[in-house]
Design an enzyme around this catalytic site. Structure first.
Site, PDB file in Angstrom:
ATOM      1  CD  GLU A  35      75.424  82.793  43.284  1.00 50.83           C
ATOM      2  OE1 GLU A  35      76.226  82.623  44.225  1.00 50.83           O
ATOM      3  OE2 GLU A  35      75.359  82.041  42.297  1.00 50.83           O
ATOM      4  CE  LYS A  54      88.877  88.365  69.741  1.00 46.41           C
ATOM      5  NZ  LYS A  54      89.172  89.095  71.008  1.00 46.41           N
ATOM      6  CG  ASN A  71      91.546  91.973  71.395  1.00 46.28           C
ATOM      7  OD1 ASN A  71      90.740  91.468  72.168  1.00 46.28           O
ATOM      8  ND2 ASN A  71      92.808  92.121  71.740  1.00 46.28           N
TER       9      ASN A  71
END
Ligand SMILES: [Ca+2]
Ligand SMILES: [Ca+2]
Ligand SMILES: [Ca+2]
Length: 505
Positions: free
Chosen positions: A402, A246, A241
């Site tokens: 950040e 997922k 896939n």
């Protein structure tokens, strides 16, 4: 009474000391040995058979050839864990080369509870590198590679396990459609937590939360990276896939509306073959905070309906390139594809993935790489929503990293304050368009940091202010200058230094 209390304390200390044994295992050991550091055992099953809760099994470094599944069945308690640790500064490798590719040939079956497993590399099992069906375990700083199915799988009700600073890569099954890096899937339980993990080049997905038949289970991922899934070790496309994260799904288009409630914080997904963040018919709640996606087939694909009561939340997330597709009912705040933002490459220190597979830091945490970090002046700095995560500056930034202008530079994390002045080589170098310039000062000083071109003309003043003792790092964005050699010079107190850097466009 005081004397009695003293005896009680002494008794507790002695018995806990006696109970907490250390058992050593070495590739040069023997299972007829006593298990001391000088007389180590040879096998993990032997060590486990003599271990009691509270004991630590130390694996010495080296390669252990494993031919059959290691079953970990004993259970500790919240007060008294079992410990299976790499000996400090050594790396034991469980090498299952030669195992048949079959579901009966996992390397490690962790069925017990309250184990803390740390510092072990597992490779080339015939099925999972590790399969966890137990609960309340910690798996830390381990790696799972080139196994014949998912690297680390959690199922059979496994709940409240913590997977910390682990890597899973190059796992591939014969069909290529099953081997994920990390998979809390099928009949998994709730409350599992991943932190600081990386998953790359697995034949199927980086993470997979597909369910059958579990429902309404929750999994949290924080500070995790998933990349190049759907590609094999040699870089060729797999027939699997190929999704980064997922987040659920179920049989027959999830006709049973199974819910995998997923919380993803500060997660990074890039270069996956198909989708970066993938709903896959999950009907549960999905909460994506400060996630970053780049160069996946589709960055975010979360557009199908949810079961009543489930909520999709996407806040402070970044996509460089098209973001993909999000359902109209999504609760969205301050994402990079929303007004007034428009993400470009110049928002980031680097879009070069060099170093993402690199070695971890000594404490097991992810390496410092400039990839997808925000550059000084980026529109995304302090532009986010307070979602409850720690932040620097006046407000949270967008994306997984950040910005911190005074961040400690990676190689200068000595204890305490610096003792000497130092101006470090910029990184990356050469660079385009942005680089980090770091320095340290041993005393409060007025710092003047400037950039000059080869003719000695001043190009930029990066710092002109008093700074206290410490390590500093600042960014220079060269988007407005042409390619070539530049110099950066520092004056701090009586100290001066100049270094060369190269802008390459
Ligand atoms: Ca698949
Ligand atoms: Ca999968
Ligand atoms: Ca901030």
């Amino acid at each position: 009474m005081r004397k009695l209390f003293g005896y009680v304390c002494l008794f507790v200390v002695l018995t806990s000391g006696l109970n907490a044994n250390q058992i050593f295992v070495s590739t040069a050991g023997s299972d007829t040995n006593s298990g001391t550091i000088d007389q180590p055992l040879l096998t993990i099953p032997k060590a486990m058979s003599v271990a009691a809760a509270g004991d630590t099994i130390y694996l010495r470094g080296g390669t252990y050839s494993i031919h059959s599944t290691i079953n970990i069945s004993k259970s500790g308690s919240s007060e008294s864990n079992y410990y299976l640790f790499a000996y400090p500064n050594e790396r034991p490798i469980l090498d299952c080369t030669g195992m048949p590719v079959s579901s009966s040939y996992r390397c490690v079956n962790l069925k017990g509870r309250y184990w803390h497993i740390k510092g072990i590399a597992i490779k080339k099992a015939g099925d999972n590198g590790m399969n966890i069906s137990g609960s309340n375990n910690i798996v830390e700083n381990c790696s799972f590679s080139e196994n014949g199915d998912t690297g680390l799988q959690l199922g059979s009700g496994a709940s409240n396990n913590q997977i910390i600073n682990c890597d899973s890569y190059y796992n591939v099954d014969p069909s290529q459609g099953n081997a994920d890096g990390f998979a809390p899937k099928l009949d998994v339980g709730t409350g599992n937590y991943f932190y600081g993990c990386r998953s790359w080049q697995n034949s199927d997905d980086g993470w997979d939360g597909y369910l059958r038949p579990s429902d309404s289970v929750s999994t949290t991922l924080e500070n995790c990276w998933s990349f190049m899934n759907g590609y094999l070790k040699n870089g060729s496309r797999s027939s699997g896939n190929g999704n980064g994260f997922k987040m659920g799904g179920g049989d027959n288009g999830n006709a049973d509306s199974l819910r995998h409630n997923m919380i993803l914080k500060d997660c990074l997904s890039f270069d996956n073959k198909v989708k970066g963040f993938d709903q896959n018919n999950n009907r549960g709640s999905m909460t994506l905070l400060n996630c970053t996606a780049y160069r996946n087939g589709t960055n975010y694909q979360i557009s199908a309906g949810l079961k009543s009561g489930s909520v999709l939340t996407v806040e402070n997330c970044v996509a460089l390139g098209s973001y993909g597709s999000l359902a109209s009912f999504a609760v969205q705040k301050t994402n990079s594809w929303m007004s007034p933002f428009s993400a470009t490459e110049s928002d980031f220190v680097s879009i070069d993935t060099t170093g993402v597979r690199g070695p971890r830091k000594a404490d097991g945490s992810l390496p410092d790489v400039p990839f997808m970090h925000l550059v000084l002046g980026s529109q995304f700095i302090d532009a986010g929503t307070n979602v409850g995560l720690p932040y620097v500056g006046s407000a949270p930034d967008l994306g997984a990293f950040e910005f911190d202008a005074t961040a400690t530079v990676a190689h200068a994390t000595t204890n305490g304050a610096p003792h000497v002045f130092e101006l470090l080589q910029n990184y990356p170098n050469p660079f385009n368009p942005s680089t980090a310039i770091s320095f340290q000062i041993p005393a409060r000083s007025h710092v003047l940091l400037k950039v000059y071109d080869v003719l000695g003309r001043e190009v930029a003043t990066l710092i002109d202010e008093d700074k206290s003792t410490g390590f500093y790092s600042t960014q220079w964005n060269a988007r407005n200058v042409s390619s070539g050699v530049y110099f950066y010079s520092i004056r701090a107190g009586n100290y001066t230094a100049v270094k060369k850097m190269i802008v390459m466009k």
